[in-house]
Scaffold this motif. Structure first.
Motif: not given
Length: 134
Positions: A77-91
């Motif tokens: 999740i942190n990796f996704g956020l570092s890539l600016k993939k903020t929609k990952i927080v839904i998981f």
């Protein structure tokens, strides 16, 4: 990992080595901790909590497995956020709701609660891995 990956993304540089090194280190540390939990659970519990909690020895490995799945999920999740993939927080949002419902339905003993947590965190981890592969 977060600031390094984010900085490299901004500069247009590759961040794969940082990701794989960090993910590998997390897995290796997790395996070592699980081995310790499996081989000497009594010593772990006595060292951390004292002898009053030795009856939890049979729960330690299951709790450790849950924590490994959860740790790897938070890492992704942190990796996704570092890539600016903020929609990952839904998981994690969906997983936390599933865990709460699962514990509400199956809470007869601590083993049941840990099993629900293992299943939910395992599904969360699998979902995140699929998300990054696709």
């Amino acid at each position: 990992m977060f600031p390094l990956v984010s900085a490299r993304l901004t500069k247009g540089q590759s961040y794969r080595k940082i990701f794989f090194a960090s993910f590998s280190a997390t897995i290796i540390i997790s395996i070592v901790v699980l081995l310790i939990f499996k081989l000497i659970p009594g010593i772990v519990i006595t060292s951390l909590y004292g002898t009053a909690y030795l009856q939890a020895v049979d729960l330690l490995l299951g709790f450790g497995i849950f924590m490994v799945f959860f740790t790897l999920s938070v890492f992704l999740i942190n990796f996704g956020l570092s890539l600016k993939k903020t929609k990952i927080v839904i998981f994690p949002l969906l997983a936390s709701m599933a865990q709460a419902i699962g514990i509400w339905l199956y809470h007869g003993d601590l083993k049941s609660v840990i099993l629900v947590s293992i299943v939910v965190s395992g599904v969360l981890l699998l979902s995140l891995l699929i998300y990054f592969v696709l």
